[in-house]
Scaffold this motif. Structure first.
Motif: not given
Lengths: 262, 312
Positions: A92-93, A95-97, A99-101, A103-104, A179, A182-183, B87, B90, B94-95, B97-98, B101, B179, B182
């Motif tokens: 789950e975590v 998947k959240a990451e 989705k966040a990336y 969106e980035l 970013a 780095q990821r 990391k 980074a 990302a978060y 941006a989430l 949006e 999200l 979690k």
């Protein structure tokens, strides 16, 4: 009821040589990469009016069986409903990451591409206007072009990008690439062993930025600063695109636009 | 570095230092990083709010967007992200941006576009803080800008009516909240035990949804079902904004919270009084010194110990 993936699935985008723009090419390549990673065959069909055929007004869209789905997000869900998914192995975590990336990338890279091709006057005059309206006769080509530019500028104003200068936009692209770099680190894909839709999306955008000739090379230089990102693009290109001779469109694209991946 | 920094932003209510998510983000970050910031809330004065709040004024520089303000604070060595790995930095981007949006459109909708909310809560609140006659114009303008933003970014086909767009953005926002929940899991802040930029942004977006009392509250109800996010907001409010949180708030608020705060204040007052009494008693020559050590330990405001000390 999941029907099997039909043989004649097709992906529609604008004309590759003359018409398609940076941002649309990036989105289209992302979808193609995603489908390749899922091992789902697809034909790429280029049409001048692809944008108008699409149900959401955005390219690319796929025509599978009797359904038409556009944009990467809905396509991923559609493919998942058919039983193919790249992100099932993630917890789950993660998947959240992911989705966040995603969106980035959409928030920064895609918006920067749109800004560059519609709000930067030099690029607009020399590249975008001629390309966007190229299949149509004068004066339609100019009218459509100006209309689209006006739309994009409104959107930029609403999200606060209208006041940005080109340097600030390039700064943002750099931050985003930093970013992502780095990821990614030293792993082959963003979530280690298996590619996911995030890899497809990042590949689509970065590869297009690296291989498209613009007025200046500033945008691709920003990406080239990060060697693990260029290695990532090359790896995916070799693995998913070079083996398919029938995908002559991508290979033609690579030779037509000077490939800067040296 | 020691230049005084002044932040102009919208004020707060319902237990929050500010109702505006961007102002709240900047204030939270300043508290996390320990930056000395004088906060000027916009009240009914003739100083026209220059559109884009929050605005940071330091000597001669005027900076207006939260990202730029945070950059400026970092350059002044007030960096809350010092211990983050690359990391994690980074991930922060990302978060954020989430959040922008997925969560921001629904939040804008709840505040500015939902008719009942706007007319009964948002407009009067903002209008009361802007000088007349601007108060007739500015809230309307903010509402129109919010609607514009939502329609331009989310409103394309195949969603043709505002109702469908609304349904989509609330779905997205609820997914985003899930999200975040979690990702937070059971830890206190998003990256361990110290708050960082990401915590400031999440707090800035979540706290108004959590605390402001609206007639139409589907987002708030969804948020209340995610206890770790609620606990996150409450923690930050009590730890970092303790001095600004007022015990009085308009009617219809979370009464448990208000009662708890009043109780804590009462207990503190009582323990102060008891300390004073004890001090007097100790100083007077007839009585021997009384349990000094237990006195100090119990001075934190524990409810039980003053009581137990009084009973012989």
């Amino acid at each position: 009821a999941a029907e099997p993936w039909p043989e004649n699935a097709a992906l529609y985008q604008q004309l590759k040589e003359e018409q398609i723009l940076l941002s649309d090419n990036a989105s289209s390549l992302a979808v193609q990469a995603f489908l390749q990673m899922c091992n789902l065959p697809i034909r790429v069909i280029c049409r001048a009016n692809a944008e108008y055929m699409s149900p959401s007004g955005k390219v690319p869209f796929i025509h599978v069986g009797n359904q038409v789905v556009s944009e990467l997000g809905p396509i991923v869900q559609f493919v998942k409903a058919k039983g193919h998914s790249l992100s099932d192995g993630l917890d789950e975590v993660q998947k959240a990451e992911m989705k966040a990336y995603m969106e980035l990338v959409n928030n920064m890279l895609l918006t920067a591409e749109l800004y560059l091709q519609w709000c930067d006057d030099v690029t607009v005059e020399e590249i975008t206007h001629p390309r966007y309206g190229s299949p149509y006769p004068w004066p339609l080509n100019r009218i459509l072009s100006y209309q689209k530019q006006w739309e994009v500028k409104r959107k930029m104003k609403a999200i606060g990008w209208a006041g940005k200068t080109l340097e600030q936009v390039l700064e943002d692209v750099d931050q985003c690439c930093h970013a992502l770099s780095q990821r990614l680190g030293t792993q082959p894909y963003f979530f280690n062993k298996q590619p996911t839709e995030l890899d497809a999306l990042v590949f689509g955008h970065l590869f297009t930025i690296l291989t498209t000739q613009l007025i200046t090379d500033e945008l691709s230089e920003k990406v080239k600063n990060y060697s693990n990102l260029t290695a990532f693009c090359r790896r995916i290109e070799q693995q998913y695109f070079e083996g398919h001779e029938k995908e002559s469109s991508t290979i033609a694209a690579r030779s037509a636009k000077k490939s800067l991946l040296r | 570095m020691a230049a005084p920094m002044e932040l102009s932003c919208w004020g707060g209510d319902w237990g929050l230092p500010s109702l505006h998510p961007e102002s709240l983000t900047v204030m939270a970050y300043a508290k996390f990083a320990g930056a000395p910031l004088t906060v000027n809330t916009i009240n009914n004065s003739w100083r026209v709010p220059k559109g884009d709040l929050p605005v940071l004024v330091s000597e001669d520089t005027v900076i207006s967007q939260p990202a730029k303000i945070l950059n400026f604070l970092r350059k002044q060595k007030y960096n809350a992200d010092y211990e983050l790995s690359a990391k994690q930095g980074a991930d922060t981007l990302a978060y954020i941006a989430l959040l922008e949006e997925k969560l921001l459109p629904a939040m804008l909708h709840t505040f500015w576009i939902e008719a009942e909310n706007y007319c009964s809560v948002t407009k009067p609140w903002f209008a009361s803080r802007i000088a007349f006659p601007l108060s007739l114009y500015l809230p309307g303008k903010m509402s129109r800008e919010a609607l514009n933003r939502i329609l331009l970014t989310k409103g394309g086909p195949p969603l043709y009516s505002l109702i469908e767009v609304e349904a989509q953005i609330y779905r997205d926002a609820k997914e985003c909240l899930n999200l975040l929940s979690k990702r937070l899991g059971t830890s206190q802040f998003f990256f361990g035990d110290t708050p960082t930029t990401l915590d400031a942004f999440v707090f800035g977006f979540l706290a108004p949804i959590y605390k402001v009392c609206f007639p139409r509250v589907q987002l708030q109800e969804h948020l209340k079902q995610l206890p770790n996010l609620c606990r996150f907001c409450d923690d930050i409010l009590t730890c970092y904004f303790r001095l600004n949180v007022s015990g009085h708030s308009p009617a219809g608020q979370d009464t448990a919270d208000a009662n708890l705060q009043k109780l804590t204040q009462l207990v503190n007052k009582e323990s102060n009084l008891i300390e004073k009494m004890d001090d007097n008693l100790r100083r007077s020559p007839q009585h021997p010194p009384r349990k000094l050590t237990t006195l100090k330990l119990a001075a934190g405001g524990e409810e039980s110990s003053p009581m137990s000390r009084l009973s012989p």
